[in-house]
Design a protein around this motif. Structure first.
Motif, mmCIF file in Angstrom:
data_model
loop_
_atom_site.group_PDB
_atom_site.id
_atom_site.type_symbol
_atom_site.label_atom_id
_atom_site.label_comp_id
_atom_site.label_asym_id
_atom_site.label_seq_id
_atom_site.Cartn_x
_atom_site.Cartn_y
_atom_site.Cartn_z
ATOM 1 N N ASN A 291 1.219 -1.363 0.202
ATOM 2 C CA ASN A 291 0.020 0.636 -0.300
ATOM 3 C C ASN A 291 0.846 1.265 -0.382
ATOM 4 O O ASN A 291 0.924 2.130 0.687
ATOM 5 C CB ASN A 291 -1.093 -0.092 1.189
ATOM 6 N N ILE A 292 2.111 1.206 -0.854
ATOM 7 C CA ILE A 292 2.338 2.402 -1.229
ATOM 8 C C ILE A 292 1.941 3.879 -2.656
ATOM 9 O O ILE A 292 2.115 3.090 -3.198
ATOM 10 C CB ILE A 292 4.118 1.300 -1.152
ATOM 11 N N PRO A 293 1.066 5.219 -1.410
ATOM 12 C CA PRO A 293 1.044 5.513 -2.611
ATOM 13 C C PRO A 293 2.186 5.829 -3.775
ATOM 14 O O PRO A 293 3.296 6.110 -3.320
ATOM 15 C CB PRO A 293 0.989 6.752 -2.267
ATOM 16 N N GLY A 294 1.399 5.859 -4.905
ATOM 17 C CA GLY A 294 1.962 5.644 -6.758
ATOM 18 C C GLY A 294 2.921 4.350 -6.907
ATOM 19 O O GLY A 294 3.188 4.909 -8.396
ATOM 20 N N LEU A 295 2.579 3.154 -6.686
ATOM 21 C CA LEU A 295 3.400 2.351 -6.751
ATOM 22 C C LEU A 295 2.060 1.073 -7.209
ATOM 23 O O LEU A 295 0.884 0.906 -7.059
ATOM 24 C CB LEU A 295 4.242 1.636 -5.144
ATOM 25 N N ARG A 296 2.734 0.931 -8.640
ATOM 26 C CA ARG A 296 1.428 0.478 -9.666
ATOM 27 C C ARG A 296 1.725 -0.856 -9.036
ATOM 28 O O ARG A 296 2.554 -1.417 -8.938
ATOM 29 C CB ARG A 296 2.292 1.122 -10.823
ATOM 30 N N GLY A 608 3.967 0.218 3.394
ATOM 31 C CA GLY A 608 2.770 0.365 3.936
ATOM 32 C C GLY A 608 2.558 1.906 3.114
ATOM 33 O O GLY A 608 3.024 3.490 2.863
ATOM 34 N N ASN A 609 1.085 2.857 4.222
ATOM 35 C CA ASN A 609 0.986 4.506 3.589
ATOM 36 C C ASN A 609 0.366 4.656 5.797
ATOM 37 O O ASN A 609 0.081 5.859 4.774
ATOM 38 C CB ASN A 609 0.092 4.413 2.572
ATOM 39 N N THR A 610 0.781 3.856 6.462
ATOM 40 C CA THR A 610 0.444 4.206 7.926
ATOM 41 C C THR A 610 1.484 5.193 8.804
ATOM 42 O O THR A 610 0.798 5.508 9.514
ATOM 43 C CB THR A 610 -0.326 2.745 8.591
ATOM 44 N N PHE A 611 2.451 5.050 7.822
ATOM 45 C CA PHE A 611 3.534 5.513 8.464
ATOM 46 C C PHE A 611 4.249 6.920 8.008
ATOM 47 O O PHE A 611 4.752 7.091 6.771
ATOM 48 C CB PHE A 611 4.384 4.807 9.398
#
Length: 840
Positions: A291-296, A608-611
């Motif tokens: 869940n990394i923003p921008g990772l396709r 991820g995208n929580t931190f």
């Protein structure tokens, strides 16, 4: 009290190991497919020189099927000419600082022209209570010329020796040899029998299988049928280990080779099989769902068909290495990460970071294909790989990835495991619940771990430990026998030590293993049974009497003070001084090790995208310094809370770093700041610099967007474009000290200059660089050169010149294993999509 810890910068001398072998293993290696072995010495040298300049440490030769039109150039595997070019490759590799490995065969699995029907794989089915045995008929998959033939029986008493005799005679004549021999994942489909299987079963299990054979077809789950199925699988596992894995590794070592072994996919105990090799090797196939923003993620990739990489599956290889003191743990890396011509460096990095956190430290890219230098783009390609070769769209920036991997692997290889918990792998429960009817075997493959790992209590427990921040390894029944207990109650394999042994909730349990637990418990080891004690002893022979003795032993072990049947695992682990790392609670993934000086060493990745940033307690609150790969900076803010140190970790999604134990820090005031952003807007000039099929006309943009929306065939362009803008700062220059520049969405790699100063190249998420010293109040000139993928050009290339697809066997397929056709693709966004911001 808040403090800033100033530590010494990491020395880049990590890249200058005096030992050449050490240097080559800290760098990533690559699979190197020889199509038809139609290779020449001149092209071998050219490609090895490219590998060396790109920062690779070695190659793995795998001869496979050939290319059409090159039949006369093909070299027969192990023939005189083939051996000559193999030896040439080893010598050239040595000249260039590259190691060389090879498969003990062609394609996969083991097999070939010297595998006779007598030692070929066999399949047994139960018909009317009797065994019906037939050859599987399987032949070597993707075989090269000279390597075609039947697949070897992996359970045969003499099969491996006969198979290796072909290599015996060959390598007795060679002067230059590869570093390692390699055994690919199992893939001997349907193999479940061998000529003396019934005799071996009688000797090992103490009863006649043929008299009980009909129970293998029992689908009602009767107690006796389950026990017979477990015994059947146990026998297969032992024969695979004793007759396949061990003879191959012993032969390799006797001939001066180390071994790399992909044990997964087999019906054996992966921990024992991996440990048999010098370098256990796992596999990262497909793309994870980070869940990394921008990772396709390629929308064509099918989880149902292929599954996703899983760190718990990877830990079988690293656990075996840790317990047995093996320094290197490798992985096949990047297989089918996305469709051909669509893989970016930014997609590769998080997959490698996941491997690092699972204990892998010897990356093998999957991979590169030997291609004649005269071949036009895209050259020769393997059907199922990410192209890491000379014709890849990221070849110019490939060294950046390799420098990152080398830096990380140098630290990971020079450190030791530091895990608190040992988790028992109850494979007998797996055999009891996953056994197939009629003698079918369950294969422990790395693709769909949900089918054999995650839905068992063992898998659920391991997943919980992983997510909650515990550092652990797996252990098999056989491996438990090597453990001793010291005066402090620590379990030691002789190479790694653990504070607690955890037995997952299990039903079936060997009495030999229970005896080992009693031995360890009586010596002071701390043992936790999660939720329940085992219930049923394995082994169908004399089961009632053995069950009574088993029950008595269970009653005895449960009364020991250092043995616990746990209803609150976290509390019981804490009572045994097991650390629950806060990093996981924050949403970070990590591996904890010990550096050469005995201090804690963590590799931490934000997958991820929580931190994004915050205070974190490391371990029990030790002082730490931070080392970011390649930059080597070691500056961390520290505060003391409740008598323990916490560090302020700034780690946005997609980023990674090392944290190292520090002896002391300095009391320096810390000033909290609020992050501000200034979006850089205005008129962007876009100039296409180099690429194919031709350079589109220059353009001017008032808002950043994909260059595929521009006219003049830009939607087919693959190459590099320069973005230029002039901007002023808002407010005094002083407030921008230490400012960074965030490029937002980059497709795919960007090199940045600010006022003529080279800020560097960004190739992974987050696309950020330090910019502060280059800024001025007015008239800042920002230049960004962006390189995209080759997918858009292939849309045109496949229309105009589809003749590059000229390979035998499977030829070239897409990620769904259908005929490759790029003409159906939509244009992929390319260039600088932004927004571009100053962050200060």
């Amino acid at each position: 009290m808040r403090r800033i810890l100033l530590a010494v910068l990491l020395i880049f001398a990590l890249f200058a190991h005096s030992n050449a072998q050490k240097l080559s293993t800290s760098k990533p290696w690559t699979y190197w497919w020889w199509m038809g072995s139609a290779v020449t010495k001149a092209d071998i040298t050219a490609q090895l020189e490219y590998f060396s300049k790109s920062g690779l440490g070695g190659v793995h030769i795998i001869p496979i099927y050939g290319a059409k039109g090159y039949e006369k150039a093909a070299l027969s595997f192990l023939g005189a000419q083939w051996l000559d070019v193999m030896e040439y490759t080893v010598r050239e590799g040595k000249r260039l600082g590259l190691g060389v490995d090879m498969t003990t065969g062609t394609g996969w699995p083991f097999g070939g022209p010297n595998v006779t029907a007598a030692i070929a794989a066999q399949s047994m089915t139960v018909v009317d209570g009797k065994p019906v045995v037939k050859p599987t008929g399987q032949k070597v998959k993707r075989a090269a010329p000279g390597g075609e033939g039947l697949v070897l029986d992996p359970f045969s008493a003499n099969g491996m020796q006969q198979y290796l005799s072909r290599f015996d005679s060959v390598f007795s004549k060679t002067s230059a040899k590869p570093r390692a021999m390699y055994n690919d994942s199992y893939e001997a489909y349907g193999a479940n029998w061998t000529d003396d299987f019934a005799k071996q079963f009688q000797s090992r299990r103490k009863y006649d299988l043929l008299a009980k054979l009909s129970l293998l077809n029992d689908s009602t789950g009767t107690p006796e049928a389950t026990l017979v199925k477990i015994d059947y699988h146990q026998t297969l596992a032992e024969l695979l280990f004793e007759r396949y894995a061990k003879p191959w590794t012993e032969w390799s070592r006797a001939h001066g080779f180390v071994t790399r072994y992909q044990a997964h996919g087999s019906p054996g105990n992966l921990l024992d099989l991996y440990e048999a090799a010098d370098i256990p090797e796992t596999e990262s196939f497909g793309t994870s769902r980070f869940n990394i923003p921008g990772l396709r993620v390629d929308p064509d990739y099918s989880i149902d068909q292929f599954g996703t990489p899983n760190p718990l599956a990877m830990k079988f290889a690293s656990s075996a290495a840790n317990l047995s003191g093996k320094k290197l743990v490798s992985s096949e890396t990047g297989t089918w990460l996305a469709n051909h011509f669509k893989v970016s460096l930014s997609q590769i990095k998080p997959q490698i970071d996941e491997l690092f956190t699972a204990g892998i430290n010897h990356i093998f890219y999957h991979g590169t294909t030997y291609s004649p230098e005269k071949e036009s783009f895209p050259g020769w390609l393997f059907y199922a790989s990410t192209n890491f070769g000379k014709t890849s769209h990221f070849s110019e920036h490939f060294p950046l990835l390799n420098r990152y991997v080398e830096w990380c692997q140098a630290l990971l290889q020079d450190s030791k495991p530091d895990n608190d918990v040992l988790v028992y792998f109850p494979i007998h429960d797996l055999w009891a619940t996953k056994a197939k009817s009629g003698g079918g075997v369950h294969l422990l493959e790395v693709h769909h771990v949900d089918r054999w790992l995650l839905d068992l209590p063992f898998g659920k427990l391991s997943e919980r430990l992983w997510k909650e921040g515990y550092a652990f390894d797996f252990v098999s029944d056989l491996q438990l026998k090597k453990f001793t207990v010291d005066t402090n109650g620590l379990l030691s394999s002789g190479n790694a030590s653990y504070k607690t042994l955890v037995i997952p909730s299990t039903t079936y349990f060997p009495d030999e293993t229970l005896a080992e637990l009693l031995r360890l418990a009586n010596a002071g080891a701390k043992i936790i049974f999660d939720k329940q004690l085992p219930k049923i002893v394995t082994g169908n022979a004399d089961h009632e009497a053995r069950q009574n003795a088993f029950t008595q032993k269970l009653a005895g072990i449960s009364k020991l003070g250092n043995v616990k049947v746990s209803t609150d695992l976290n509390a019981d682990l804490a009572a045994n001084d097991v650390v629950k790392e806060q990093l996981a609670e924050k949403g970070l993934t990590f591996i904890r090790k010990k550096s050469e000086n005995g201090l804690p060493l963590y590799f931490v990745s934000n997958l991820g995208n929580t931190f994004k940033g915050g205070w974190v307690r490391i371990g029990k609150g030790e002082m730490m310094s931070r080392n970011t790969p390649l930059r080597g900076e070691s500056l961390m803010q520290i505060r003391t809370v409740g008598g323990h140190d916490e560090v302020y970790l700034d780690l946005p999604p997609g980023e990674s770093c090392f944290l190292e134990g520090a002896a002391d820090g300095s009391d320096i005031p810390m000033v909290d700041g609020v992050v501000k952003e200034l979006e850089i807007k205005g008129n962007w000039e876009v100039t296409f610099i180099t690429g194919k099929p031709s350079l589109p006309a220059p353009a001017k943009l008032t808002a950043l967007k994909s260059w595929t929306t521009l006219p003049d065939s830009a939607e087919y362009f693959s190459g590099k474009a320069r973005y230029r803008i002039v901007f002023d700062l808002k407010g005094p220059l002083k407030q921008y000290e230490g400012a960074g520049i965030s490029l937002g969405d980059v497709r795919e790699v960007a090199s940045v200059k600010l006022n003529g100063k080279d800020l560097g190249t960004v190739w992974h998420i987050p696309f950020q660089l330090y910019a502060g010293e280059a800024l001025k109040s007015k008239g800042n000139v920002l230049e960004i050169e962006v390189t995209n993928l080759s997918a858009n050009y292939m849309r045109l290339r496949d229309q105009q010149q589809p003749d590059w697809k000229k390979f035998y066997d499977i030829n070239i397929v897409d990620i769904t294993y259908k005929k490759f056709d790029a003409t159906r693709w939509q244009p992929m966004p390319s260039g600088l999509l932004g927004p571009v911001k100053l962050v200060y």
